[in-house]
Design a protein around this motif. Structure first.
Motif, mmCIF file in Angstrom:
data_model
loop_
_atom_site.group_PDB
_atom_site.id
_atom_site.type_symbol
_atom_site.label_atom_id
_atom_site.label_comp_id
_atom_site.label_asym_id
_atom_site.label_seq_id
_atom_site.Cartn_x
_atom_site.Cartn_y
_atom_site.Cartn_z
ATOM 1 N N UNK A 1 0.838 -1.208 0.000
ATOM 2 C CA UNK A 1 0.000 0.000 0.000
ATOM 3 C C UNK A 1 0.873 1.258 0.000
ATOM 4 N N UNK A 2 1.949 1.229 0.794
ATOM 5 C CA UNK A 2 2.872 2.361 0.847
ATOM 6 C C UNK A 2 3.498 2.594 -0.533
ATOM 7 N N UNK A 3 3.885 1.506 -1.178
ATOM 8 C CA UNK A 3 4.525 1.612 -2.495
ATOM 9 C C UNK A 3 3.577 2.257 -3.502
ATOM 10 N N UNK A 4 2.341 1.818 -3.495
ATOM 11 C CA UNK A 4 1.344 2.389 -4.408
ATOM 12 C C UNK A 4 1.184 3.882 -4.129
ATOM 13 N N UNK A 5 1.147 4.230 -2.840
ATOM 14 C CA UNK A 5 0.974 5.638 -2.452
ATOM 15 C C UNK A 5 2.151 6.485 -2.907
ATOM 16 N N UNK A 6 3.376 5.996 -2.625
ATOM 17 C CA UNK A 6 4.575 6.790 -2.933
ATOM 18 C C UNK A 6 4.869 6.860 -4.438
ATOM 19 N N UNK A 7 4.427 5.850 -5.171
ATOM 20 C CA UNK A 7 4.710 5.827 -6.610
ATOM 21 C C UNK A 7 3.619 6.518 -7.438
ATOM 22 N N UNK A 8 2.592 7.030 -6.753
ATOM 23 C CA UNK A 8 1.494 7.695 -7.476
ATOM 24 C C UNK A 8 1.979 9.012 -8.100
ATOM 25 N N UNK A 9 1.343 9.397 -9.179
ATOM 26 C CA UNK A 9 1.771 10.606 -9.907
ATOM 27 C C UNK A 9 1.345 11.905 -9.232
ATOM 28 N N UNK A 10 0.392 11.820 -8.288
ATOM 29 C CA UNK A 10 -0.136 13.079 -7.753
ATOM 30 C C UNK A 10 0.667 13.638 -6.566
ATOM 31 N N UNK A 11 1.769 12.982 -6.196
ATOM 32 C CA UNK A 11 2.610 13.560 -5.146
ATOM 33 C C UNK A 11 3.462 14.674 -5.751
ATOM 34 N N UNK A 12 3.988 15.539 -4.900
ATOM 35 C CA UNK A 12 4.873 16.619 -5.345
ATOM 36 C C UNK A 12 6.037 16.031 -6.149
ATOM 37 N N UNK A 13 6.469 16.740 -7.182
ATOM 38 C CA UNK A 13 7.506 16.162 -8.051
ATOM 39 C C UNK A 13 8.822 15.894 -7.327
ATOM 40 N N UNK A 14 9.050 16.567 -6.203
ATOM 41 C CA UNK A 14 10.282 16.313 -5.461
ATOM 42 C C UNK A 14 10.097 15.278 -4.344
ATOM 43 N N UNK A 15 8.881 14.758 -4.207
ATOM 44 C CA UNK A 15 8.651 13.718 -3.205
ATOM 45 C C UNK A 15 9.398 12.453 -3.637
#
Length: 195
Positions: A9-23
């Motif tokens: 679940x964490x991986x899906x969250x962190x790899x999503x496109x809607x996070x800040x580009x520097x995340x």
């Protein structure tokens, strides 16, 4: 929910496109948490989570935020336990930069690790600057962040040397951990090996 499911679940969250580009994405976050686990100074969860995301993510609700932050903390603790054990840590990617280093997972992991170092750069080099610099070299080379510097661009051109260096990362992490986290063991670590 098992730890493996939480990580998915964490991986899906962190790899999503809607996070800040520097995340940091999942692989980079793993590198980052590994650096935090080695860092001689404990960094507050609030600070390192803020830095990981660059700006606060759009969570569905507080429950999601809590779940993601808890899993990040658990992953950091898990990495810390791996580092403290006698076994080499397993990275979530191949130890290979491949034909296109900029697109490789390992480059992302190394960049994440260096982001973790940058959070407390002076602390890393306070006690044993030379040894730490030497041990960090393969990760710095793997990150590509320093390729503009002459000594790094020379190394980057030597693909065999780079492959050799990045292959050593798991054992380097153990050595860094001992150097930074186990002061009592430092003298033994730093004695020259007798043949």
């Amino acid at each position: 929910m098992s730890f493996a499911e939480q990580l998915t679940r964490l991986q899906v969250f962190l790899d999503a496109d809607d996070l800040h580009e520097e995340a940091l994405d999942y692989i980079a976050a793993h590198g980052y948490l590994t650096a935090l686990s080695i860092c001689p100074e404990e960094i507050s969860e609030l600070e390192w989570i803020d830095a990981l995301f660059a700006e606060p993510p759009q969570y569905v609700d507080d429950t999601e935020r809590q779940a993601i932050e808890d899993t990040l903390a658990q992953l950091k603790a898990h990495i810390g336990r791996q580092l403290a054990s006698d076994e080499d840590i397993e990275l979530p990617c191949e130890l290979d930069l491949g034909d296109d280093p900029d697109a490789s997972d390992l480059r992302g992991w190394c960049i994440g690790f260096m982001e973790g170092v940058f959070l407390r750069e002076s602390v890393w080099f306070e006690e044993a600057e030379e040894e730490v610099s030497e041990l960090l070299l393969p990760i710095m080379v793997g990150s590509g962040l320093f390729d503009e510097q002459p000594e790094f661009s020379d190394i980057a051109q030597d693909y065999d040397l780079v492959d050799e260096m990045v292959a050593q990362i798991p054992e380097i992490l153990t050595a860094l951990y001992l150097l930074c986290q186990a002061p009592a063991e430092k003298p033994a670590l730093l004695k020259p090996r007798t043949h």
